[in-house]
Design a protein around this motif. Structure first.
Motif, short mmCIF file in Angstrom:
data_model
loop_
_atom_site.label_atom_id
_atom_site.label_comp_id
_atom_site.label_asym_id
_atom_site.label_seq_id
_atom_site.Cartn_x
_atom_site.Cartn_y
_atom_site.Cartn_z
N ALA A 229 11.88 55.24 55.89
CA ALA A 229 12.73 55.13 57.17
C ALA A 229 14.02 54.24 56.52
CB ALA A 229 12.13 53.75 57.93
N VAL A 230 15.06 54.85 56.47
CA VAL A 230 16.08 54.20 55.82
C VAL A 230 17.24 53.87 57.23
CG1 VAL A 230 18.23 54.53 54.43
CG2 VAL A 230 15.95 55.62 53.72
N GLN A 231 17.41 52.75 57.39
CA GLN A 231 18.33 52.17 58.54
C GLN A 231 19.74 51.78 57.96
OE1 GLN A 231 15.83 49.20 60.32
NE2 GLN A 231 13.95 50.61 60.77
N SER A 232 20.57 52.23 58.77
CA SER A 232 22.10 52.25 58.54
C SER A 232 22.61 50.93 59.75
CB SER A 232 22.74 53.21 58.47
OG SER A 232 22.02 54.20 57.82
N GLU B 12 24.39 47.50 65.65
CA GLU B 12 23.96 49.07 65.97
C GLU B 12 23.20 49.46 64.66
OE1 GLU B 12 24.52 50.99 68.35
OE2 GLU B 12 25.83 49.63 69.65
N ARG B 13 22.63 50.34 64.90
CA ARG B 13 21.72 50.91 63.78
C ARG B 13 21.35 52.28 63.94
NH1 ARG B 13 15.79 47.90 63.49
NH2 ARG B 13 16.07 48.67 65.69
N TYR B 14 21.37 52.96 63.03
CA TYR B 14 20.74 54.36 62.95
C TYR B 14 19.42 54.55 61.98
CZ TYR B 14 24.40 56.73 65.65
OH TYR B 14 25.28 57.23 66.76
N GLN B 15 18.60 55.37 62.01
CA GLN B 15 17.46 55.40 61.15
C GLN B 15 17.63 56.94 60.67
OE1 GLN B 15 13.62 53.41 61.55
NE2 GLN B 15 12.64 55.56 61.47
N THR B 16 17.43 56.95 59.39
CA THR B 16 17.29 58.45 58.67
C THR B 16 15.78 58.53 58.27
OG1 THR B 16 19.53 58.32 58.09
CG2 THR B 16 18.13 60.05 56.93
N ASN B 17 15.13 59.45 58.42
CA ASN B 17 13.82 59.74 57.91
C ASN B 17 14.03 60.49 56.72
OD1 ASN B 17 12.25 58.50 60.20
ND2 ASN B 17 12.93 60.45 61.34
N VAL B 18 13.37 59.88 55.49
CA VAL B 18 13.35 60.53 54.16
C VAL B 18 12.10 60.74 53.68
CG1 VAL B 18 14.22 60.13 51.71
CG2 VAL B 18 15.77 59.27 53.68
N GLU B 19 11.92 62.09 53.18
CA GLU B 19 10.58 62.43 52.45
C GLU B 19 11.00 62.85 50.90
OE1 GLU B 19 7.60 63.13 53.97
OE2 GLU B 19 8.49 62.27 56.03
N LEU B 20 9.92 62.07 50.36
CA LEU B 20 9.98 62.30 48.68
C LEU B 20 8.88 62.59 48.27
CD1 LEU B 20 11.50 58.66 47.97
CD2 LEU B 20 12.85 60.68 48.33
N THR B 21 9.11 63.55 47.11
CA THR B 21 7.85 64.03 46.39
C THR B 21 7.96 63.39 45.15
OG1 THR B 21 7.71 66.26 47.65
CG2 THR B 21 6.58 65.77 45.42
N VAL B 22 6.86 62.69 44.74
CA VAL B 22 6.71 62.13 43.43
C VAL B 22 5.45 62.44 42.44
CG1 VAL B 22 6.74 59.37 42.39
CG2 VAL B 22 7.87 59.83 44.69
N CYS B 23 5.97 62.63 41.30
CA CYS B 23 4.65 62.97 40.42
C CYS B 23 4.74 61.81 39.31
CB CYS B 23 4.97 63.99 39.71
SG CYS B 23 4.72 65.68 40.83
N GLU B 24 3.66 61.20 39.33
CA GLU B 24 3.26 60.14 38.16
C GLU B 24 2.21 60.63 37.21
OE1 GLU B 24 4.96 56.04 39.73
OE2 GLU B 24 3.65 56.86 41.28
#
Length: 113
Positions: free
Chosen positions: A51-54, A101-113
Motif C-alpha cells: 500500500a503506497v500512500q500519497s 488528503e491521501r490517495y492509496q496506490t496498490n502495488v504488486e511486486l514479484t521477487v526472486c531471492e
C-alpha cells in the motif's frame, strides 16, 4: 530483502518526494508512505502487495503524487531480484485524524531471492 525499504527508496528517487515506512508524528506537508499489506510464495519466488500512500495538504496535490507513484512503480523492477512491479490502481482515502488528503496506490511486486 527489505522490500518495503527498497520500494520506498526507488519511489523517492524517481519522484523526489520523501518516502517513509512509518507515518511521522510531525507530518511534512507532503510525503509517500510504503507498507506491506500481504504476500505469498515459496523459497525462491514470492509476491508482495504494498500500500503506497500519497499524502498532501490538498486533494489535487495528493492525486498528482499518486500519479507520480503509478508512473514510477515500474522502476522498482530495476532493483536486483525484483522481476515485476505493477501499480494496480489508486483511490482517494483522506485521513480524518490529520486532515491530510491521501490517495492509496496498490502495488504488486514479484521477487526472486
Amino acid at each position: 530483502m527489505d522490500i518495503e525499504r527498497v520500494a520506498a527508496q526507488r519511489l523517492m528517487d524517481a519522484t523526489g518526494i520523501k518516502a517513509v515506512l512509518e507515518v511521522p508524528k510531525s507530518r511534512p506537508s507532503e510525503f509517500i508512505s510504503v507498507e506491506m499489506t500481504g504476500g505469498s510464495g515459496d523459497r525462491f519466488m514470492r509476491t508482495a502487495s504494498l500500500a503506497v500512500q500519497s499524502w498532501a495538504k490538498t486533494r489535487r496535490r495528493a492525486a498528482e503524487i499518486a500519479r507520480l507513484v503509478e508512473e514510477a512503480t515500474p522502476d522498482i523492477a530495476d532493483e536486483p531480484n525484483v522481476f515485476r512491479a505493477v501499480a494496480n490502481g489508486s483511490y482517494r482515502w483522506p485521513d480524518p485524524d490529520s486532515g491530510h488528503e491521501r490517495y492509496q496506490t496498490n502495488v504488486e511486486l514479484t521477487v526472486c531471492e
